[in-house]
Design an enzyme around this catalytic site. Structure first.
Site, mmCIF file in Angstrom:
data_model
loop_
_atom_site.group_PDB
_atom_site.id
_atom_site.type_symbol
_atom_site.label_atom_id
_atom_site.label_comp_id
_atom_site.label_asym_id
_atom_site.label_seq_id
_atom_site.Cartn_x
_atom_site.Cartn_y
_atom_site.Cartn_z
ATOM 1 N N SER A 113 10.727 -5.389 -1.634
ATOM 2 C CA SER A 113 10.087 -5.984 -0.463
ATOM 3 C C SER A 113 10.730 -7.337 -0.191
ATOM 4 O O SER A 113 11.220 -8.009 -1.111
ATOM 5 C CB SER A 113 8.599 -6.181 -0.736
ATOM 6 O OG SER A 113 8.045 -7.031 0.244
ATOM 7 N N TYR A 146 2.555 -9.582 -7.212
ATOM 8 C CA TYR A 146 3.289 -8.604 -6.387
ATOM 9 C C TYR A 146 4.733 -9.073 -6.185
ATOM 10 O O TYR A 146 5.680 -8.298 -6.359
ATOM 11 C CB TYR A 146 2.589 -8.419 -5.033
ATOM 12 C CG TYR A 146 3.288 -7.399 -4.135
ATOM 13 C CD1 TYR A 146 3.282 -6.041 -4.446
ATOM 14 C CD2 TYR A 146 3.950 -7.805 -2.972
ATOM 15 C CE1 TYR A 146 3.925 -5.112 -3.623
ATOM 16 C CE2 TYR A 146 4.584 -6.873 -2.146
ATOM 17 C CZ TYR A 146 4.570 -5.533 -2.479
ATOM 18 O OH TYR A 146 5.210 -4.600 -1.670
HETATM 19 N N1 LIG Z 1 4.145 -0.923 3.818
HETATM 20 C C1 LIG Z 1 4.906 -2.002 3.876
HETATM 21 O O1 LIG Z 1 4.842 -2.799 4.855
HETATM 22 C C2 LIG Z 1 5.877 -2.303 2.781
HETATM 23 C C3 LIG Z 1 6.638 -3.490 2.870
HETATM 24 C C4 LIG Z 1 7.541 -3.786 1.835
HETATM 25 C C5 LIG Z 1 7.677 -2.924 0.762
HETATM 26 N N2 LIG Z 1 6.916 -1.786 0.691
HETATM 27 C C6 LIG Z 1 7.095 -0.910 -0.509
HETATM 28 O O2 LIG Z 1 7.177 0.446 -0.099
HETATM 29 C C7 LIG Z 1 6.676 1.291 -1.144
HETATM 30 C C8 LIG Z 1 5.733 2.335 -0.560
HETATM 31 O O3 LIG Z 1 4.589 1.659 -0.070
HETATM 32 P P1 LIG Z 1 3.648 2.206 1.105
HETATM 33 O O4 LIG Z 1 3.611 1.150 2.126
HETATM 34 O O5 LIG Z 1 3.988 3.594 1.468
HETATM 35 O O6 LIG Z 1 2.229 2.146 0.333
HETATM 36 P P2 LIG Z 1 1.028 3.209 0.177
HETATM 37 O O7 LIG Z 1 0.787 3.907 1.457
HETATM 38 O O8 LIG Z 1 -0.072 2.458 -0.468
HETATM 39 O O9 LIG Z 1 1.656 4.259 -0.850
HETATM 40 C C9 LIG Z 1 1.884 3.872 -2.185
HETATM 41 C C10 LIG Z 1 2.063 5.117 -3.030
HETATM 42 O O10 LIG Z 1 2.212 4.702 -4.397
HETATM 43 C C11 LIG Z 1 1.312 5.460 -5.175
HETATM 44 N N3 LIG Z 1 0.928 4.827 -6.424
HETATM 45 C C12 LIG Z 1 0.218 3.689 -6.621
HETATM 46 N N4 LIG Z 1 -0.004 3.514 -7.929
HETATM 47 C C13 LIG Z 1 0.575 4.556 -8.572
HETATM 48 C C14 LIG Z 1 0.666 4.954 -9.914
HETATM 49 N N5 LIG Z 1 0.058 4.274 -10.901
HETATM 50 N N6 LIG Z 1 1.337 6.086 -10.220
HETATM 51 C C15 LIG Z 1 1.904 6.836 -9.252
HETATM 52 N N7 LIG Z 1 1.837 6.521 -7.953
HETATM 53 C C16 LIG Z 1 1.171 5.398 -7.619
HETATM 54 C C17 LIG Z 1 0.105 5.678 -4.258
HETATM 55 O O11 LIG Z 1 -0.722 6.716 -4.767
HETATM 56 P P3 LIG Z 1 -2.309 6.806 -4.343
HETATM 57 O O12 LIG Z 1 -2.348 7.317 -2.939
HETATM 58 O O13 LIG Z 1 -2.862 7.739 -5.356
HETATM 59 O O14 LIG Z 1 -2.847 5.411 -4.470
HETATM 60 C C18 LIG Z 1 0.834 6.036 -2.981
HETATM 61 O O15 LIG Z 1 1.263 7.368 -3.025
HETATM 62 C C19 LIG Z 1 6.042 0.355 -2.169
HETATM 63 O O16 LIG Z 1 6.920 0.211 -3.260
HETATM 64 C C20 LIG Z 1 5.886 -0.971 -1.440
HETATM 65 O O17 LIG Z 1 5.961 -2.080 -2.299
HETATM 66 C C21 LIG Z 1 6.038 -1.454 1.681
#
Ligand SMILES: NC(=O)c1ccc[n+]([C@@H]2O[C@H](COP(=O)([O-])OP(=O)(O)OC[C@H]3O[C@@H](n4cnc5c(N)ncnc54)[C@H](OP(=O)(O)O)[C@@H]3O)[C@@H](O)[C@H]2O)c1
Length: 339
Positions: free
Chosen positions: A174, A200
């Site tokens: 991120s 984070y």
């Molecule tokens: N969204 C943004 O604006 C943004 C910005 C910068 C970086 N990112 C990065 O992008 C990546 C994806 O994020 P997202 O936005 O798609 O978030 P999200 O919708 O919250 O999805 C996160 C995923 O990670 C899973 N997860 C969490 N804890 C876990 C564990 N202990 N074991 C296995 N899986 C686990 C969640 O499972 P559950 O559904 O079971 O909780 C979900 O499938 C992350 O690494 C995040 O840091 C996102």
């Protein structure tokens, strides 16, 4: 009354333009049309958000997709939905809880035994700004899931990735890494007051340092590794923040916020680009801001910190004891700066 007309219409126009332009200014779609028939892709945290959309598009492009998720009900449902949308039957749900090193080991063992090759590993799962939770092994939840779980998983799959070259590892980081600091004296927030935002940022900085150190160790093997910031995406990542927790902000500000940030479909494009693009062949050790290569923050370029983080992480997850510690590729040549 008339004095409000101008400011209201300017505000409305700005919001309207922002909504219309957001998809363009936030990166657009992956320019490559490459298909990946017969290639095996592992995506962690693929039941929702960016991971699910990444799985769907890579399934559409012909990949054999393994979705590693902690909740099998959600994972099976997402896999079923993706098989239905893409008509690709090779989309599989597999249990993986990154907050448990035992679960990571079981997942990796299953992959190593059952899969002939692994062409792409997308370390996507993440948790952001949760309370001071601990993983099963006693690590800070954000450091444990976002960094240590993926660190162990990648190391346990390295032989398979090397057998499958050219293969790619993609680490979701991120932009928040720019305010991250690695506190080697207290990685798991046991001595100082817990700060969820900084926890984070530390974990996301660790993702970039891990990427650079792994790229160095894998030079010449045909396995490449890159880190990517996907942009600001409307997913459930912010579920622990006040925007989602309070009734007012989730019902009033939430929908307004999601109009201004990009959809998970667009948020998946950078991961897809790194996974399939011909332009990325042989490219390793880089940081991408959406689909543009950029220099990460200075603390992410600290080679000594990257080496130290690798050593400490190996000890914490118990890799060093088992001799699974991948230092064998550290030749004089590979100690140079990643390409
Ligand atoms: N969204 C943004 O604006 C943004 C910005 C910068 C970086 N990112 C990065 O992008 C990546 C994806 O994020 P997202 O936005 O798609 O978030 P999200 O919708 O919250 O999805 C996160 C995923 O990670 C899973 N997860 C969490 N804890 C876990 C564990 N202990 N074991 C296995 N899986 C686990 C969640 O499972 P559950 O559904 O079971 O909780 C979900 O499938 C992350 O690494 C995040 O840091 C996102």
């Amino acid at each position: 009354m008339s004095k409000y007309i101008l400011p209201v219409s300017v505000f409305g126009t700005v919001i309207g333009c922002a909504v219309l332009l957001k998809n363009h200014v936030t990166g657009g779609r992956c320019p490559s049309k490459a298909t990946i028939n017969g290639k095996t892709v592992i995506i962690t945290g693929a039941n929702t958000g960016i991971g699910k959309e990444t799985a769907q598009e890579l399934a559409k492009r012909g990949g054999r997709i393994i979705m590693g998720c902690r909740d099998m009900e959600k994972c099976e449902a997402a896999a079923k939905e993706i098989r239905g949308h893409t008509l690709n039957p090779h989309v599989y749900a597999c249990h993986l809880d990154l907050a448990s090193m035992k679960s990571v080991r079981e997942f990796a063992e299953r992959i190593n035994q059952e899969e002939q090759h692994v062409d792409v590993l997308i370390n996507n799962a993440g948790v952001m700004r949760c309370p001071a939770w601990k993983t099963e092994d006693g690590f800070d939840m954000q450091f444990g899931v976002n960094h240590l779980g993926h660190f162990l998983l990648t190391n346990l799959l390295l032989d398979k990735l090397k057998e499958s070259t050219p293969s790619r590892v993609i680490n979701l980081t991120s932009l928040a890494h720019i305010i991250g600091k690695i506190d080697f004296e207290d990685l798991n927030w046991e001595k100082k007051k817990f700060d969820t935002k900084q926890a984070y940022c530390q974990s996301k900085l660790a993702n970039v340092l891990f990427t650079r150190e792994l790229a160095k160790r894998l030079q010449g093997t045909g396995v490449t590794v890159n880190a990517v910031h996907p942009g600001v995406v409307a997913t459930r990542l912010g579920r622990h923040t006040s925007l989602h927790q309070s009734q007012f902000s989730s019902s009033v500000l939430g929908p307004f916020f999601s109009l201004l940030v990009k959809s998970p479909k667009l948020g998946a494009q950078p991961s897809i680009y790194l996974a399939v693009s011909e332009d990325l062949e042989g490219v390793t050790g880089r940081y991408y801001d959406v689909m543009t290569e950029k220099e990460p923050a200075p603390q992410a370029l600290d080679e000594e910190a990257a080496r130290r983080l690798w050593e400490v992480s190996s000890q914490l997850v118990g890799l060093e004891e088992e001799g699974q510690y991948h230092k064998s590729n550290l030749s004089a040549e590979s100690q140079s700066k990643p390409a």
